[in-house]
Scaffold this motif. Sequence first.
Motif, PDB file in Angstrom:
ATOM      1  N   VAL A 236       0.595  -1.257  -0.169  1.00 40.50           N
ATOM      2  CA  VAL A 236      -0.304  -0.050  -0.130  1.00 40.50           C
ATOM      3  C   VAL A 236       1.199   0.838  -0.329  1.00 40.50           C
ATOM      4  O   VAL A 236       1.504   1.039   0.828  1.00 40.50           O
ATOM      5  N   ASP A 237       0.671   1.990  -0.986  1.00 43.45           N
ATOM      6  CA  ASP A 237       1.230   3.899  -0.700  1.00 43.45           C
ATOM      7  C   ASP A 237       0.381   4.265  -1.802  1.00 43.45           C
ATOM      8  O   ASP A 237      -0.448   3.931  -2.529  1.00 43.45           O
ATOM      9  N   ASP A 238       0.192   6.010  -1.448  1.00 40.26           N
ATOM     10  CA  ASP A 238      -0.461   6.810  -2.176  1.00 40.26           C
ATOM     11  C   ASP A 238       0.014   7.239  -3.597  1.00 40.26           C
ATOM     12  O   ASP A 238      -0.200   7.959  -4.338  1.00 40.26           O
TER      13      ASP A 238
ATOM     14  N   ARG B  18      -7.847   3.316   1.887  1.00 42.40           N
ATOM     15  CA  ARG B  18      -9.718   3.165   1.477  1.00 42.40           C
ATOM     16  C   ARG B  18      -9.159   1.766   0.145  1.00 42.40           C
ATOM     17  O   ARG B  18     -10.272   1.073   0.592  1.00 42.40           O
ATOM     18  N   ALA B  19      -8.424   1.851  -0.159  1.00 44.60           N
ATOM     19  CA  ALA B  19      -8.196   0.664  -1.816  1.00 44.60           C
ATOM     20  C   ALA B  19      -7.678  -0.159  -1.125  1.00 44.60           C
ATOM     21  O   ALA B  19      -8.323  -1.884  -1.612  1.00 44.60           O
ATOM     22  N   ALA B  20      -6.756  -0.445   0.480  1.00 42.58           N
ATOM     23  CA  ALA B  20      -6.273  -1.223   1.011  1.00 42.58           C
ATOM     24  C   ALA B  20      -7.344  -1.697   1.472  1.00 42.58           C
ATOM     25  O   ALA B  20      -7.511  -3.543   1.618  1.00 42.58           O
ATOM     26  N   LEU B  21      -8.495  -1.159   2.237  1.00 44.60           N
ATOM     27  CA  LEU B  21      -9.387  -1.598   3.175  1.00 44.60           C
ATOM     28  C   LEU B  21     -10.411  -2.706   1.797  1.00 44.60           C
ATOM     29  O   LEU B  21     -10.808  -3.177   2.846  1.00 44.60           O
ATOM     30  N   ASP B  22     -10.156  -2.099   0.979  1.00 43.62           N
ATOM     31  CA  ASP B  22     -11.268  -2.346   0.067  1.00 43.62           C
ATOM     32  C   ASP B  22     -11.418  -3.759  -0.189  1.00 43.62           C
ATOM     33  O   ASP B  22     -11.732  -5.095  -0.649  1.00 43.62           O
TER      34      ASP B  22
END
Length: 124
Positions: free
Chosen positions: A7-9, A37-41
């Motif tokens: 995960v990174d922005d 948010r994308a990681a939690l999804d």
Amino acid sequence: MKRILFVDDEVKVLDGIRRMLYADRNRWDLQFAVGGRAALDACEAGSFDVVISDMRMPEMDGATLLGHIRDAYPGTVRIILSGYSEDSAARRAIPVAHRFIAKPSSSSEIRETIERVCALQDVL
């Protein structure tokens, strides 16, 4: 096959990690998420054995993300991969991260860390 989420922005950072670990694509299922948010999804769509997150991200930093993952998926190994070594950020990561890796890191350091935590996870 172990599932690993990075995960990174910054997309370029994720692309660099993808290239760095390309040779490992047949032994690990490597996934990449832009932001918390994308990681939690991604976690909701399917569990991961290891989540490796940048610390500094807008909207949701790595410590907050790993806190959510700790609460929802306690068996997931959580690692911070960050170029920032601010004391306050490091202190916030201590309760939620199993490991802290400094950026930039070599492919061998990232690979060895994943191998170690996966081996320990198998033993436990």
